[in-house]
Design a protein around this motif. Structure first.
Motif, PDB file in Angstrom:
ATOM      1  N   LEU A 164       0.809  -1.213   0.000  1.00 44.69           N
ATOM      2  CA  LEU A 164       0.000   0.000   0.000  1.00 44.69           C
ATOM      3  C   LEU A 164       0.845   1.267   0.000  1.00 44.69           C
ATOM      4  N   ALA A 165       2.159   1.145   0.048  1.00 45.29           N
ATOM      5  CA  ALA A 165       3.022   2.315   0.200  1.00 45.29           C
ATOM      6  C   ALA A 165       3.123   3.102  -1.093  1.00 45.29           C
ATOM      7  N   ASP A 166       3.113   4.424  -0.970  1.00 45.50           N
ATOM      8  CA  ASP A 166       3.455   5.309  -2.080  1.00 45.50           C
ATOM      9  C   ASP A 166       4.936   5.664  -2.029  1.00 45.50           C
ATOM     10  N   VAL A 167       5.489   5.772  -0.821  1.00 47.81           N
ATOM     11  CA  VAL A 167       6.926   5.978  -0.623  1.00 47.81           C
ATOM     12  C   VAL A 167       7.345   5.156   0.594  1.00 47.81           C
ATOM     13  N   VAL A 168       8.511   4.527   0.513  1.00 48.07           N
ATOM     14  CA  VAL A 168       9.045   3.726   1.617  1.00 48.07           C
ATOM     15  C   VAL A 168      10.272   4.430   2.194  1.00 48.07           C
ATOM     16  N   LEU A 169      10.314   4.554   3.510  1.00 51.44           N
ATOM     17  CA  LEU A 169      11.509   5.024   4.210  1.00 51.44           C
ATOM     18  C   LEU A 169      12.184   3.810   4.831  1.00 51.44           C
ATOM     19  N   PHE A 170      13.351   3.453   4.295  1.00 50.22           N
ATOM     20  CA  PHE A 170      14.116   2.293   4.752  1.00 50.22           C
ATOM     21  C   PHE A 170      15.144   2.774   5.767  1.00 50.22           C
ATOM     22  N   LEU A 171      14.926   2.430   7.046  1.00 49.86           N
ATOM     23  CA  LEU A 171      15.783   2.916   8.119  1.00 49.86           C
ATOM     24  C   LEU A 171      16.892   1.927   8.444  1.00 49.86           C
ATOM     25  N   VAL A 172      18.097   2.471   8.644  1.00 45.37           N
ATOM     26  CA  VAL A 172      19.250   1.706   9.115  1.00 45.37           C
ATOM     27  C   VAL A 172      19.879   2.475  10.265  1.00 45.37           C
ATOM     28  N   ASP A 173      20.835   1.840  10.942  1.00 42.70           N
ATOM     29  CA  ASP A 173      21.425   2.392  12.165  1.00 42.70           C
ATOM     30  C   ASP A 173      22.851   2.851  11.879  1.00 42.70           C
ATOM     31  N   ALA A 174      23.112   4.163  12.021  1.00 52.05           N
ATOM     32  CA  ALA A 174      24.446   4.704  11.755  1.00 52.05           C
ATOM     33  C   ALA A 174      25.479   4.122  12.701  1.00 52.05           C
ATOM     34  N   GLU A 175      25.099   3.861  13.943  1.00 56.47           N
ATOM     35  CA  GLU A 175      26.042   3.352  14.933  1.00 56.47           C
ATOM     36  C   GLU A 175      26.444   1.909  14.630  1.00 56.47           C
ATOM     37  N   ALA A 176      25.500   1.097  14.143  1.00 57.45           N
ATOM     38  CA  ALA A 176      25.778  -0.318  13.887  1.00 57.45           C
ATOM     39  C   ALA A 176      26.455  -0.549  12.544  1.00 57.45           C
ATOM     40  N   GLY A 177      26.313   0.406  11.624  1.00 54.70           N
ATOM     41  CA  GLY A 177      26.866   0.205  10.290  1.00 54.70           C
ATOM     42  C   GLY A 177      26.011  -0.768   9.483  1.00 54.70           C
ATOM     43  N   VAL A 178      26.529  -1.190   8.333  1.00 58.68           N
ATOM     44  CA  VAL A 178      25.792  -2.117   7.472  1.00 58.68           C
ATOM     45  C   VAL A 178      25.837  -3.510   8.087  1.00 58.68           C
ATOM     46  N   THR A 179      24.672  -4.106   8.275  1.00 60.24           N
ATOM     47  CA  THR A 179      24.589  -5.446   8.851  1.00 60.24           C
ATOM     48  C   THR A 179      24.043  -6.414   7.804  1.00 60.24           C
TER      49      THR A 179
END
Length: 456
Positions: free
Chosen positions: A92-107
């Motif tokens: 149902l999304a028109d726009v998706v905000l994909f959140l990640v954690d700056a402190e953890a880095g890429v997991t």
């Protein structure tokens, strides 16, 4: 025009609920340091530079199902349900905000979530991906963490937006980009029609009612695809009046079904209500009016839509001469905030009184568009003040100088007074009742807006 839907997704504990609260402007989501606190979706309204949108929080997508140490500690038993509901929200999304954690880095979990999002996207004719995904690097609370945001290019989700949802840093730039990605609402094609939404809890008989309405001999029926990811509408001609019936999934009671289903259907129903002129609130006569029915009625009132209450399955109720009156009293009691709505007792199964549904809905729509003259309205206001003086507050008395109807759909009246703060809720209801004595506005809510005469 329906509002765009913004969905927040990501693995647990990246700050989705915190960002949701900031976008919504209030603390609606439960925020906790334990990953997996949010187990179902929340929906609220946000606004930026005049653009109004719905923002939806989700439980974190956790791709590590089956591992010994799942990322979602608090929701380890609910991981699969959370994944299902997040995928449902994405539809149902028109726009998706994909959140990640700056402190953890890429997991590894971030990489898998990115794959889930890419699989969900579709390529449009102009080459754009739908729905668009904005990569949000949250918890970038200092310059060092903001500078490390570039490492998230590895996810292949475009430019990262470094923000701090707690402090609000960087959210302005993110929101500018968000509204720039909202879809353009297509202009409606063909002849304008009266839009009637059929809403209610599951198994109330909405689909049976729709089928029965479509079976009218004088109706010409054809299916029309609705807007993207919305329900399919049904267009029909009823006595030379174009009508669009909007069918919806049942709105389920919280906690009774899996999270991935419940609010998915709620959002569809809310969208249908927003698009409608009149809502048919279908109630199951075998269970009577329930808290969930009043909850749905609240959705309709919040959208300022006209309403007809349809008590379905009346054929399955044992009754005597007083049964209908008792049912009516109970409904009026539970829907005391909508005492202006008509109530019909029908059976979609047998067709009894179904022939009254569309005429009643169309009459309600006509009343929705009625305009009172300024002289009529001011006579009502003067008579009301003469009959009952407003209660005083701090030694002051509300004085209404004059009023005018500034719009219909729904009927909205601007009342100029000495101080809007003196307009108590009870006196607003009193004035509304006096207006309805002059004109009923059957099935239609009335908006009273109090404005200081000194205000420009």
């Amino acid at each position: 025009m329906r509002k765009p839907v913004v969905v927040l997704v990501g693995r647990p504990n990246v700050g989705k609920s915190t960002l949701f609260n900031r976008l919504a402007g209030e603390r609606l989501a439960i925020v906790d340091d334990v990953p997996g606190t949010t187990r179902d979706r929340l929906l609220a309204e946000g606004e930026w530079t005049g653009h109004v949108f719905d923002v939806m929080d989700t439980g974190g997508i956790d791709p590590t199902t089956g591992g010994k140490d799942p990322l979602s500690i608090g929701s380890a038993d609910y991981i699969e349900q959370i994944r299902v509901q997040a995928k449902a929200a994405l539809e149902l999304a028109d726009v998706v905000l994909f959140l990640v954690d700056a402190e953890a880095g890429v997991t590894p979990a971030d990489l898998e979530v990115a794959q889930i999002l890419r699989r969900n996207q579709k390529k449009e004719e102009d080459g754009r991906l739908n729905p668009p995904v904005l990569l949000v690097v949250n918890k970038a609370d200092n310059n060092a963490l903001r500078n490390m945001a570039s490492q998230f290019y590895e996810l292949g989700m475009g430019d990262p937006y470094a923000i701090s949802a707690v402090h609000g840093t960087g959210t302005g730039d993110l929101l500018d980009e968000l509204v720039a990605n909202f879809p353009q609402e297509p202009e409606e094609e063909g002849e304008p029609s009266v839009k009637i939404a059929i809403v209610g809890k599951p198994n109330a008989g909405k689909s049976s009612l729709l089928n029965c309405l479509m079976g009218e001999e004088r109706a010409i029926v054809s299916p029309i695809a609705g807007t993207t990811r919305d329900a399919v509408d049904t267009f029909m001609m009823y006595n030379d009046i174009p009508v669009t019936l909007i069918d919806t999934a049942g709105i389920r009671r919280r906690g009774k079904v899996e999270p991935g289903v419940e609010k998915y259907s709620v959002l569809r129903a809310i969208r249908a209500i927003e698009r409608a002129d009149v809502a048919l609130l279908v109630i199951d006569a075998t269970t009577g009016i329930t808290a969930q029915d009043t909850h749905i009625a609240g959705f309709i009132l919040e959208a300022w839509k006209s309403t007809v209450v349809i008590v379905n399955k009346w054929d399955a109720v044992e009754k005597d001469n007083e049964t209908m009156n008792l049912y009516t009293q109970k409904i009026r009691q539970e829907l005391n905030f909508m005492d202006y709505v008509p109530i019909l007792f029908i059976s979609a199964k047998t067709g009894k009184r179904v022939d009254q549904v569309l005429p009643t809905a169309l009459r309600v729509q006509e009343e929705r568009l009625v305009r009172l003259s300024t002289s009529q309205l001011n006579k009502v206001i003067q008579d009301a003040q003469a009959r009952h003086q407003p209660t005083t507050k701090s030694g002051q008395t509300l004085k209404i100088y004059y009023g005018t109807q500034v719009r219909s759909d729904p009927p909205t009246f601007m009342l100029y007074c000495n101080d809007p703060k003196l307009a108590h809720f009870s006196y607003r209801r009193f004035l509304e009742n006096r207006i309805r004595e002059n004109y009923t506005y059957l099935g239609t809510p009335i908006r009273l807006v109090f404005k200081s005469r000194r205000e420009k």
